[in-house]
Design a protein around this motif. Sequence first.
Motif, PDB file in Angstrom:
ATOM      1  N   GLY A   1       1.009  -1.133  -0.196  1.00  0.00           N
ATOM      2  CA  GLY A   1       0.012  -0.023  -0.401  1.00  0.00           C
ATOM      3  C   GLY A   1       0.814   1.755   0.121  1.00  0.00           C
ATOM      4  N   GLN A   2       0.363   2.307  -0.336  1.00  0.00           N
ATOM      5  CA  GLN A   2       0.881   3.237   0.285  1.00  0.00           C
ATOM      6  C   GLN A   2       1.582   4.057   1.216  1.00  0.00           C
ATOM      7  OE1 GLN A   2      -0.924   7.085  -1.924  1.00  0.00           O
ATOM      8  NE2 GLN A   2      -1.602   5.314  -4.162  1.00  0.00           N
TER       9      GLN A   2
ATOM     10  N   ALA B   1      -4.822   0.547  -6.565  1.00  0.00           N
ATOM     11  CA  ALA B   1      -6.211   1.687  -5.535  1.00  0.00           C
ATOM     12  C   ALA B   1      -7.393   1.316  -5.803  1.00  0.00           C
ATOM     13  CB  ALA B   1      -5.795   2.643  -5.180  1.00  0.00           C
TER      14      ALA B   1
ATOM     15  N   TYR C   1      -2.276   2.755   4.909  1.00  0.00           N
ATOM     16  CA  TYR C   1      -3.403   3.538   5.228  1.00  0.00           C
ATOM     17  C   TYR C   1      -3.288   5.109   5.805  1.00  0.00           C
ATOM     18  CZ  TYR C   1      -8.377   3.560   6.661  1.00  0.00           C
ATOM     19  OH  TYR C   1      -9.416   3.687   6.670  1.00  0.00           O
TER      20      TYR C   1
ATOM     21  N   PHE D   1      -9.167  11.631  -5.960  1.00  0.00           N
ATOM     22  CA  PHE D   1      -7.502  10.910  -5.437  1.00  0.00           C
ATOM     23  C   PHE D   1      -8.180  10.504  -4.262  1.00  0.00           C
ATOM     24  CE2 PHE D   1      -6.723  15.533  -6.790  1.00  0.00           C
ATOM     25  CZ  PHE D   1      -6.380  14.665  -7.222  1.00  0.00           C
ATOM     26  N   THR D   2      -9.095   8.628  -4.590  1.00  0.00           N
ATOM     27  CA  THR D   2      -9.937   8.113  -3.800  1.00  0.00           C
ATOM     28  C   THR D   2      -8.755   6.911  -2.599  1.00  0.00           C
ATOM     29  OG1 THR D   2     -11.547   6.968  -3.225  1.00  0.00           O
ATOM     30  CG2 THR D   2     -10.406   6.198  -5.426  1.00  0.00           C
ATOM     31  N   TYR D   3      -7.408   6.938  -3.130  1.00  0.00           N
ATOM     32  CA  TYR D   3      -6.426   5.833  -2.755  1.00  0.00           C
ATOM     33  C   TYR D   3      -7.668   4.323  -2.748  1.00  0.00           C
ATOM     34  CZ  TYR D   3      -3.411   3.857   0.277  1.00  0.00           C
ATOM     35  OH  TYR D   3      -2.493   2.394   0.805  1.00  0.00           O
ATOM     36  N   THR D   4      -7.616   3.888  -1.438  1.00  0.00           N
ATOM     37  CA  THR D   4      -8.547   2.497  -0.989  1.00  0.00           C
ATOM     38  C   THR D   4      -9.850   2.864  -1.128  1.00  0.00           C
ATOM     39  OG1 THR D   4      -7.832   2.260   0.997  1.00  0.00           O
ATOM     40  CG2 THR D   4      -6.634   1.659  -0.538  1.00  0.00           C
TER      41      THR D   4
ATOM     42  N   ASP E   1      -8.865   7.299  -8.637  1.00  0.00           N
ATOM     43  CA  ASP E   1      -7.790   7.416  -8.446  1.00  0.00           C
ATOM     44  C   ASP E   1      -6.654   7.047  -9.823  1.00  0.00           C
ATOM     45  OD1 ASP E   1      -6.048   7.584  -5.668  1.00  0.00           O
ATOM     46  OD2 ASP E   1      -4.683   6.399  -6.956  1.00  0.00           O
TER      47      ASP E   1
ATOM     48  N   SER F   1      -3.970   5.153 -10.190  1.00  0.00           N
ATOM     49  CA  SER F   1      -3.372   3.743 -10.082  1.00  0.00           C
ATOM     50  C   SER F   1      -4.069   3.066  -9.636  1.00  0.00           C
ATOM     51  CB  SER F   1      -2.517   3.791  -7.942  1.00  0.00           C
ATOM     52  OG  SER F   1      -2.378   2.664  -7.441  1.00  0.00           O
TER      53      SER F   1
ATOM     54  N   PRO G   1      -2.566  14.376  -3.226  1.00  0.00           N
ATOM     55  CA  PRO G   1      -0.969  14.140  -3.050  1.00  0.00           C
ATOM     56  C   PRO G   1      -0.539  15.296  -2.595  1.00  0.00           C
ATOM     57  CG  PRO G   1      -1.014  13.813  -5.057  1.00  0.00           C
ATOM     58  CD  PRO G   1      -2.161  13.673  -5.220  1.00  0.00           C
TER      59      PRO G   1
END
Length: 399
Positions: free
Chosen positions: A201-202, A257, A206, A230-233, A252, A254, A303
């Motif tokens: 994960g980034q 992600a 978390y 930019f939701t990430y997970t 996102d 990624s 970010p």
Amino acid sequence: MIKVFLKRKIVPRIANGHPWVYGNEIAKIVGEDGKVLETPVASGTIVDVHFFDNQYAGRGYINQQSQIAVRILSRKCEDINDQFFYNRILKAWQYRQKIGYTENCRLIFGEADYLPALIIDKFNDYFVIQTIAYGIDQWKPAIVAALQSIFNPKGIYERNDVPVRELEGLQQQKGFLSAPFDTNIIIKENGLQFHVDIENGQKTGYFLDQQDNRKAIKNIVKGADVLGAFTYTGTFEIHAAHYGAKSVLGIDISEQAVAQANKNAALNGLDSICKFEARNAFDALRQWHKEEKLYDVVMLDPPAFTKSRESIDKAVAGYKEINLRGMKLIKDGGFLVTSSCTNLVNTRLFLQTIESAAKDTKKYIRQVTFKAQASDHPIIWGMENTNYLKFLIVEVTNK
Ligand code: SAH
């Protein structure tokens, strides 16, 4: 003990509690024999820091390869040993218990817990560590032993795959600091569950710093069509669905992600409301504006956009651009939920940037909520890097 003497003008900052001594703030370094040292001290050595008039400033670890030559660990003349780290970590844990952050928390927030360059996140029974300076990295065994003894954890993992370590003469690395365990874990937050990938994960896996802010969207998302970039997970978005949003789209850049976000939506039984797509937010928001799409709530959590003072302007331009594009997608009377996670863009500058984005899009904004990071990431006044997260909700109306 080797003594580091500071130049005269450095007194106020260090005396007021700031733990960093920059290389160019040192007047001289004196060896144990009292003679001025001409060659650098071995990185990681514990040294005493003195003001120019010989007054004691504290004790810390040195690394003359780094711009930050000494990071002060203690203001007292105490031994820096395994017990010292055990005591500091225990104190930080007692503090988290006192303020009500126990299941998941940032257990050690570096300078703000008087352990410069050390990050420890606690995800229920699992711990993720970052040691981002040479001097603290040397104490990893003591830090791990303290965690073992205080928590008897199910696992400890090192996420030292961060480029800043190279400025300290350290390699990037990650791996187990305990017996190996399954690094895909599940944590609970605000009554929801989230998969956390500790290994890939980034950052530490978390973003605990937004845990309280995710709750702050509760009322504004009821019955709403929500867009989250930019939701990430998918944490904010899944909270929105849980709090009664009609539809939620999270994006996102990624793919990894987005895959995790989809898994998280399913884990909470919210996958019929919450959809995620892998997209560049800048392009997607512009395109959707062209297509005249509108949302009741737009959430942005980009970010940092910068890691250095030299490129603050670039970061501000990024924040302005994305907020401007976000605001254009908000229905009259809807809400913008927006964050910035770098201390380099301070509160004033951040709010000015949002204001200027509103002006350019011909919108009125009214502040609903303004917060910082969750309290398990304490802020120490005067230590800029501890005051980094800005979280803002504004109502957005057309002019
Ligand atoms: N809101 C998240 C954290 C977001 S971190 C949470 O609370 O957990 C920032 C995210 O922005 C990262 O997941 C990163 O992959 C993503 N990102 C970076 N640049 C992007 C871009 N141009 N478009 C979309 N996403 C981007």
